[in-house]
Design a protein around this motif. Structure first.
Motif, short mmCIF file in Angstrom:
data_model
loop_
_atom_site.label_atom_id
_atom_site.label_comp_id
_atom_site.label_asym_id
_atom_site.label_seq_id
_atom_site.Cartn_x
_atom_site.Cartn_y
_atom_site.Cartn_z
N PRO A 183 0.70 -1.27 0.04
CA PRO A 183 -0.09 -0.07 -0.10
C PRO A 183 0.82 1.37 -0.02
N TRP A 184 1.86 1.22 0.51
CA TRP A 184 2.97 2.60 0.77
C TRP A 184 3.42 2.89 -0.70
N LEU A 185 3.75 1.75 -1.31
CA LEU A 185 4.36 2.16 -2.65
C LEU A 185 3.22 2.70 -3.73
N LEU A 186 2.06 2.16 -3.74
CA LEU A 186 0.77 2.61 -4.28
C LEU A 186 0.70 3.97 -4.17
N LEU A 187 0.56 4.49 -2.78
CA LEU A 187 0.32 5.62 -2.46
C LEU A 187 1.38 6.63 -3.14
N LYS A 188 2.35 6.19 -2.77
CA LYS A 188 3.45 7.10 -3.14
C LYS A 188 3.94 7.49 -4.45
N TYR A 189 3.71 6.45 -5.47
CA TYR A 189 3.90 6.63 -6.75
C TYR A 189 2.59 6.58 -7.51
N ASP A 190 1.51 6.37 -6.92
CA ASP A 190 0.22 6.58 -7.67
C ASP A 190 0.22 5.85 -9.23
N CYS A 191 0.52 4.35 -8.83
CA CYS A 191 0.60 3.53 -10.12
C CYS A 191 0.46 2.18 -9.62
N HIS A 192 0.24 1.33 -10.70
CA HIS A 192 0.25 -0.17 -10.32
C HIS A 192 1.50 -0.67 -9.94
#
Length: 531
Positions: A54-63
């Motif tokens: 979840p942290w990576l998804l929110l940080k980079y706003d991508c799949h």
């Protein structure tokens, strides 16, 4: 989608816990949940969710798909992408009306925009840290020497430079530098560097971290493999003779020196296993055990074991078949060969007599059926039936009735045991805290007070340990369990410190299951502490 199905095999199946899959990818825990409707008769649930962070998804706003790297195959997969080189494209160039397909075919390099940008600004493309250097290994006077065709062999042999290698100069370094004698061969690169120009070792001046790795040697290469084993355990050797000598005795081969130093498994435990089995097992079971030892235990004296236990493995031949002594060897070799074939092995792979082409035919009945028919039921097994309690007798009679009537059936026998507390946990009636945690009763727990609590635990499990160092019954009745090997090592060190007498280090023979190609060396296996 491919042929109406997801090629990534979604949806996955619900699982209570994460486990290792068969294709190097983990099979993650997927909790059961109710499906969510997407409209148009389509719905999804947790089985459709890819591994993510979840942290990576929110940080980079991508799949971003995230996987656990837990297999050596995963490491190979990553290295393949890092070191596969630049992308390439094949194209044809036509000039005029004439076309020569051979000349027109050009294998041209193609660089994508991001890589071109990176190259123009000379950014670092990749970096390997720490640096890993390979260490040469060879038998005496068996190293590689390179020379030109026009050179005379006598001149090549008389050139002192050609007699120097990383290994021979490692011996010379230990002779002239006492400081170097503190290290193993693979550790020398951490403190010295190899100068290819003058073919000598020099003390390392930089702080750059370097790791040494001895070239891999297969056990099939004979004495070279045992030389590598010695170099991996003997500190500061000064010559070939140093490695061949132990406790004042000089050996003719590195294998014998390895055995004498205790770095190689001997056949003592194997022989003890076979001796015990001869008094308990039937001959067919001994044959299976002998084959298991050949395949998985790598005995050093196969012919010696064959000679000693031959008569025990052929006892049933003399009673079940009217044969003469000369045929017993052939019959035994045939049966052993059949068992070895199941594992892709043959008799001629081992130091055993040759299997004649006209081996005796023992009839059409398969050997596995003959072995089952030859099973002898011990009287004590028959007598133990009367000792069963009521519940055990019900289970026994139920199963036997199915067997006697030649029906099929599957049975699960659950015999709970343990303390008035473990059974309650197993039955799910013991009160729990959040996340299904169970509070241990105070009378079976030791309050944590740092290192002192560990000493209290040791004293409680091993009282008066210094007086029972050689008391086998005392030792086998006690144990301290811990989930990770690091804690095992810490506890072992604290307990061993209380033993009287001189300390001796005994090396374990670690190996990786199904590592048929010897990909994982022992020094790597020895270095792994936590599982």
């Amino acid at each position: 989608m491919k042929d109406g199905h997801c090629k990534k095999r979604y949806p996955k199946q619900f699982l209570d816990e994460t486990r290792q899959g068969t294709d190097s990818y983990p099979e993650y825990r997927i909790r059961f949940d109710e499906s969510v409707s997407l409209g148009k008769d389509r719905s999804v649930d947790n089985r459709w969710v890819v591994p993510y962070n979840p942290w990576l998804l929110l940080k980079y706003d991508c799949h971003i798909n995230v996987e656990i790297c837990s297999s050596i195959k995963s490491i190979k997969y990553l290295y393949k992408y890092v070191y596969k080189g630049p992308d390439r494209v094949a194209m044809e160039v036509h000039k005029g009306s004439y076309m020569d397909e051979v000349q027109q075919y050009v294998d041209a390099r193609w660089i994508c925009a991001p890589e071109a940008f990176w190259e123009i600004f000379r950014f670092t493309l990749y970096r390997l840290y720490p640096s890993v250097e390979r260490l040469q290994i060879h038998l005496p006077n068996r190293h590689q020497v390179r020379f030109y065709d026009h050179q005379q062999i006598a001149d090549v042999l008389n050139n002192e430079r050609n007699s120097k290698t990383m290994l021979t100069q490692f011996f010379a370094l230990n002779l002239r530098d006492p400081q170097a004698r503190k290290y193993l061969y693979r550790e020398i690169l951490e403190h010295y560097c190899w100068n290819k120009r003058d073919m000598e070792w020099h003390r390392r001046r930089s702080t750059r971290k370097v790791i040494g790795r001895i070239y891999t040697v297969s056990p099939s290469e004979g004495d070279k493999f045992y030389l590598r084993l010695l170099l991996s355990h003997v500190i500061g050797p000064t010559s070939w003779e140093y490695l061949l000598t132990n406790n004042g005795m000089t050996f003719s081969t590195f294998k014998k020196s390895t055995e004498d130093r205790g770095f190689l498994e001997t056949d003592h435990s194997i022989r003890d296993c076979l001796v015990e089995a001869t008094s308990l097992r039937m001959p067919y079971a001994l044959r299976r055990l002998f084959v298991t030892i050949l395949i998985f235990c790598e005995p050093t004296d196969v012919r010696g074991l064959w000679n000693e236990f031959f008569t025990h493995m052929v006892e049933d031949y003399q009673t079940a078949n009217n044969v003469v002594e000369s045929n017993l060897t052939n019959m035994l070799l045939k049966d052993l060969n059949e068992l070895l074939n199941l594992h892709g092995k043959k008799i001629d792979h081992y130091d055993l007599p040759s299997l004649p082409p006209n081996t005796i035919d023992r009839g059409a009945v398969p050997s596995i059926i003959q072995e089952e028919l030859a099973i002898d039921f011990p009287n004590e097994d028959i007598e133990s039936i009367a000792k069963l309690n009521n519940d055990q007798m019900i289970a026994f009679n139920t199963i036997m009735n199915v067997i006697v009537q030649k029906h099929s059936g599957v049975f699960f026998v659950d015999g709970p045991g343990g303390t008035e507390f473990l059974i309650r946990i197993g039955d799910g009636v013991e009160p729990t805290k959040p996340d299904d945690m169970v509070r241990l009763p105070l009378h079976i727990a030791i309050p944590w007070e740092g290192e002192h609590s560990i000493q209290v635990l040791i004293q409680h499990i091993f009282p008066d340990l210094e007086l029972h160092g050689w008391d086998a019954p005392y030792m086998v009745q006690r144990a301290i369990l811990t989930p990770i090997n690091d804690d095992v090592q810490k506890l072992n060190d604290m307990i061993i410190d209380q033993f009287p007498g001189e300390e001796h280090n005994l090396l374990s023979f670690d190996e990786v299951e199904a590592d048929n190609h010897n990909l994982y060396q022992q020094e790597f296996s020895n270095s792994i502490a936590q599982v």
